[in-house]
Design an enzyme around this catalytic site. Structure first.
Site, mmCIF file in Angstrom:
data_model
loop_
_atom_site.group_PDB
_atom_site.id
_atom_site.type_symbol
_atom_site.label_atom_id
_atom_site.label_comp_id
_atom_site.label_asym_id
_atom_site.label_seq_id
_atom_site.Cartn_x
_atom_site.Cartn_y
_atom_site.Cartn_z
ATOM 1 N N CYS A 1 49.452 39.690 37.471
ATOM 2 C CA CYS A 1 49.693 40.018 38.851
ATOM 3 C C CYS A 1 51.032 40.709 38.979
ATOM 4 C CB CYS A 1 49.448 38.699 39.641
ATOM 5 S SG CYS A 1 47.712 38.375 39.647
ATOM 6 N N ASN B 1 42.860 38.143 47.105
ATOM 7 C CA ASN B 1 43.894 38.554 45.917
ATOM 8 C C ASN B 1 43.655 39.572 45.058
ATOM 9 O OD1 ASN B 1 45.568 38.196 43.687
ATOM 10 N ND2 ASN B 1 44.871 36.105 43.238
ATOM 11 N N HIS C 1 53.397 37.951 46.142
ATOM 12 C CA HIS C 1 52.093 38.020 45.781
ATOM 13 C C HIS C 1 51.216 37.225 46.385
ATOM 14 C CE1 HIS C 1 48.306 38.400 43.344
ATOM 15 N NE2 HIS C 1 48.694 37.318 42.689
#
Length: 362
Positions: free
Chosen positions: A141, A314, A277
């Site tokens: 990520c 996400n 994030h």
């Protein structure tokens, strides 16, 4: 005495692709969820979904359209960034594409990564310049942030004057329908054009910090088998050890974020926004709370951390550049950035990797 002029990497244009397919939580009510040992989860679907939303704050997410790949979304984000920067793509020195599983096509979970997605972006943009060098990075990520860090190195060294940094994923096509973590993941892409700028004062990308923990933490996020023992595909699905990831992030991200502030000579109060994030809203809030505690602050200002996870889910490497683009374009109520504002961008993910850099708005 006049300050010495330096070269800095400045984001002159940003863009993102938020797919049009909206998937609400009730979509998962009838999913055949199983435990890791293959036993059926008997909890009613409505209760599973309700608890999931309480834990993550996610109420809906976006999926790529049928036939739309990661590189397709990346090109949409890239074109927006190029247009915003009023930049001729033929002048790009590098295209760096961050992703995890490449172009996963509809109906398949096979990661198509050859040729590189960066080269596919170049082809789809119609760039003829053979000196526009293209490559991908897979860094979990935190991939887009790490790609931006690499772009910064190229620019500060004089090797490049302009770099297109893109991040994207279609995680919805790599999830296990028998795993409750399926509900977390989403699709999308974000991009930025970083250009070289001479300045007597620091501007754009400043100093960064990165770390990798791979001894005991390596398989916290990895490809693995389905929770359904009848599915014999051994390494086909994205798997996450949620509690371990949560504890790892909570223990390490605040410390790395403070280290990033320290090496830049900044205090938490100097930061206008923390773009973290978008993995799990409750986890991100806990990380921010611990960061405030490191400065002896009992009360934290939640407005410093804009969130999109409630509606976008996400989307892995796409979350930070998408968030940055939306704020720059004034599309998130109550959040804006002005010249001189300090922004921290930070992420945690597979590897296990964590990174952060400070950015000063031009």
């Amino acid at each position: 005495m006049k300050s010495k002029t330096h070269i800095y990497a400045v984001a002159t244009g940003t863009g993102c692709c938020i797919p049009s397919v909206v998937v609400k939580n009730d979509h998962f009510v009838n999913y055949p969820f199983m435990n890791e040992d293959g036993t059926r989860i008997e909890t009613p679907g409505e209760e599973i979904v309700e608890k999931f939303q309480q834990i993550t704050d996610i109420r809906e997410r976006r999926y790529a359209e049928p036939g739309q790949t990661t590189s397709d979304m990346a090109v949409i984000a890239a074109r927006q960034a190029l247009e915003a920067a009023n930049f001729d793509p033929e002048r790009l020195d590098y295209i760096i594409m961050a992703h995890n599983l490449g172009d996963i096509h509809e109906g398949s979970n096979y990661p198509d990564i050859l040729p590189t997605l960066a080269s596919r972006i170049k082809q789809k943009l119609g760039i003829k310049n053979h000196k526009t060098v293209c490559y991908d990075i897979t860094f979990g990520c935190p991939g887009w942030i790490q790609a931006a860090i690499q772009a910064n190195y190229y620019i500060k060294s004089g090797d490049a004057k302009a770099v297109l940094v893109v991040g994207g994923d279609t995680l919805s096509r790599s999830v296990d329908i028998h795993d409750r973590d399926t509900m977390i993941f989403a699709d999308g892409a974000g991009a930025a054009i970083f250009e070289a700028r001479e300045s007597d004062e620091p501007v754009g990308m400043l100093k960064h910090v990165t770390r990798t923990d791979a001894l005991e933490q390596l398989d916290m996020l990895a490809m693995g088998a389905s929770n359904n023992p009848e599915d014999k595909n051994p390494c086909s699905y994205l798997k996450m050890k949620g509690r371990l990831v949560y504890n790892y992030a909570l223990s390490n991200v605040p410390l790395l974020a403070k280290e990033c502030l320290d090496i830049n000579g900044l205090h938490l109060h100097d930061v206008k926004k923390v773009l973290i994030h978008q993995a799990n809203a409750k986890m991100d809030e806990a990380i921010l709370k611990r960061l405030f505690k490191l400065y002896g602050e009992k009360d934290m200002d939640m407005n410093v951390m804009p969130m999109t996870i409630d509606t976008l889910g996400n989307s892995s490497v796409a979350t930070v550049p998408t968030l940055f683009d939306l704020i720059v374009r004034g599309k998130i109520d109550g959040h804006s950035l002005q010249s001189g504002d300090y922004v921290m961008m930070t992420s945690v993910g597979a590897g296990m990797n964590i990174n952060a850099f400070m950015y000063k708005m031009p």
